[in-house]
Design an enzyme around this catalytic site. Structure first.
Site, mmCIF file in Angstrom:
data_model
loop_
_atom_site.group_PDB
_atom_site.id
_atom_site.type_symbol
_atom_site.label_atom_id
_atom_site.label_comp_id
_atom_site.label_asym_id
_atom_site.label_seq_id
_atom_site.Cartn_x
_atom_site.Cartn_y
_atom_site.Cartn_z
ATOM 1 N N ASP A 96 0.778 -1.234 0.000
ATOM 2 C CA ASP A 96 0.000 0.000 0.000
ATOM 3 C C ASP A 96 0.810 1.285 0.000
ATOM 4 O O ASP A 96 0.326 2.334 0.395
ATOM 5 C CB ASP A 96 -0.916 0.004 1.225
ATOM 6 N N GLU A 118 -0.402 -9.102 -0.751
ATOM 7 C CA GLU A 118 -0.998 -8.518 0.450
ATOM 8 C C GLU A 118 -2.216 -7.664 0.078
ATOM 9 O O GLU A 118 -2.371 -6.522 0.508
ATOM 10 C CB GLU A 118 0.016 -7.709 1.261
ATOM 11 N N GLU A 132 -2.091 4.899 3.069
ATOM 12 C CA GLU A 132 -2.062 3.481 2.714
ATOM 13 C C GLU A 132 -3.441 2.911 2.380
ATOM 14 O O GLU A 132 -3.593 2.117 1.439
ATOM 15 C CB GLU A 132 -1.413 2.673 3.837
ATOM 16 N N HIS A 209 6.211 5.839 13.660
ATOM 17 C CA HIS A 209 6.656 6.624 12.507
ATOM 18 C C HIS A 209 5.535 7.021 11.561
ATOM 19 O O HIS A 209 5.735 7.866 10.691
ATOM 20 C CB HIS A 209 7.687 5.823 11.705
ATOM 21 N N ARG A 211 2.500 8.614 9.460
ATOM 22 C CA ARG A 211 2.136 10.016 9.271
ATOM 23 C C ARG A 211 1.020 10.431 10.213
ATOM 24 O O ARG A 211 1.029 11.540 10.749
ATOM 25 C CB ARG A 211 1.728 10.256 7.814
ATOM 26 N N HIS A 240 13.166 5.718 13.593
ATOM 27 C CA HIS A 240 13.024 5.902 12.148
ATOM 28 C C HIS A 240 13.895 7.066 11.676
ATOM 29 O O HIS A 240 14.104 8.029 12.398
ATOM 30 C CB HIS A 240 11.551 6.170 11.820
#
Length: 399
Positions: A96, A118, A132, A209, A211, A240
């Protein structure tokens, strides 16, 4: 020999695609061409190298603080310039990411079938995770073959109008990668972790991490400080590389004596760290799958998830991103042996280590060169809830 372009760009894609690439390489009917966009250049290259792989084509799109639109545009432009003449008969993408979407659009524009590894994960909320959820829905409308990790993911696709004959339930390839890593891991990859095996304290492995977590990173960091203040706890944070994450987290956790902050670890080292940990606290999608597979209670720093299987199974729990909520949930597990044991021994619904074999077999069948593939079926202990994973009730429970 069928030429298949595998387009990837991030570390999670490398982890989950590597077993598939190796399986394709071992099959004389296929010629895999590995194309890296370089979305996460350093971490991607390190991870592929751990599996003994390297890209055949590297688009090298990485640039400081670039936007999602720039990542997508530069990936699609690079694919058009460097991959259009390869003669690939299929384009394989995973999951994604912006790279995933660009790879699928490239396949569409070239009139090449898109194979989606996936496939079928859904949170039910277009903005969480962002971007995503939107990316995988868009790819779902483009793909010709949908490789769904679980029966619930397959049912999501069917509910959206995807034909059953274009869906194969494979299990998740992350389990294949994890089993391989368990046989090859050696060392933690950072001097700051050299004493980990002799440290008697409970190890909490923590990361954040996403967004949608950015505004909450100070609260997450404050929670880690409180957790690390418990005398029996050591917190380990592979931080990250994104400067937004580092600028929010490091000033809060960097100087704490019981919080060990390290750079992102090589994949094999990270797998060993997961095995050593007693508890995983993360907003990472990989942690939601790897933690349950390793029998590690996993507290997910999110309010909603596209991976409800482990939540329903009881080995993962959504705890949100507030300081008080995180500290409370961690304390409840560390202070109650029975609660901890209940999560640590719950079922793993994500795979049996044969997802890559099913993926290649599904590709053979797609090209008319092999029989239909017997789908992955989770163990009998979780059959009862597999069908429920696509209902609105489960989405409501995971919000």
């Amino acid at each position: 020999m069928r030429s298949v372009a595998i387009v990837l760009g991030t570390r999670p894609e490398a982890i989950k695609c590597a077993p598939v690439i190796k399986a394709l390489q071992a099959d004389p009917r296929f010629e895999p061409i590995v194309i890296s966009t370089g979305q996460h250049q350093q971490m991607l290259d390190e991870t592929l190298a751990a599996f003994g792989l390297k890209p055949d084509i590297d688009l090298g799109i990485m640039a400081p603080r670039q936007t999602l639109s720039e990542v997508t545009y530069r990936s699609l432009r690079g694919l058009s310039e460097k991959a259009a003449g390869l003669g690939a008969e299929a384009v394989m993408v995973h999951g994604d990411t912006a790279t995933t979407l660009a790879g699928a659009l490239f396949g569409l524009h070239q009139r090449i079938p898109v194979i989606h590894i996936e496939a079928g994960l859904r949170s039910g909320n277009l903005h969480s995770p962002f971007p995503e959820e939107a990316n995988r829905r868009l790819v779902g409308q483009i793909a010709a073959l949908h490789l769904a990790p679980t029966p619930g993911n397959s049912a999501n696709l069917i509910r959206e109008g995807i034909g059953e004959n274009s869906i194969v339930v494979t299990g998740n390839t992350v389990i294949d990668a994890l089993r391989w890593a368990g046989e090859n891991a050696d060392g933690y990859g950072d001097p700051a972790l050299e004493d980990l095996d002799s440290d008697p304290r409970c190890v909490v492995l923590a990361s954040a991490h996403r967004r949608e977590s950015w505004e909450k990173l100070p609260e997450i960091a404050a929670a880690l400080v409180e957790i690390a203040s418990r005398p029996e706890v050591r917190v380990v944070v592979p931080l990250h590389r994104n400067p937004v994450v580092r600028e929010a987290m490091l000033p809060v956790i960097g100087a704490h004596p019981d919080i060990t902050v390290v750079d992102p670890l090589p994949y094999l080292s990270f797998c060993r760290l997961m095995r050593r940990s007693d508890l995983i606290l993360s907003d990472s999608s990989g942690a939601e799958e790897e933690g349950p597979a390793l029998g590690k209670p996993t507290l997910v720093l999110r309010e909603i998830t596209e991976r409800p299987e482990a939540v329903v199974a009881g080995t993962a729990r959504l705890v949100g991103r507030t300081t008080a909520g995180i500290v409370s949930e961690v304390g409840a597990l560390l202070d109650d042996e029975q609660k901890y044991k209940s999560m640590a021994t719950a079922a793993n619904p994500y795979g049996d280590g044969l997802a890559s074999e099913r993926t290649v077999a599904a590709l053979r069948h797609f090209f008319g060169e092999g029989p239909a593939v017997a789908p992955f079926v989770p163990g009998s202990d979780i059959d009862a809830f597999a069908a429920a994973l696509v209902t609105d009730d489960v989405y409501a429970e995971t919000r």
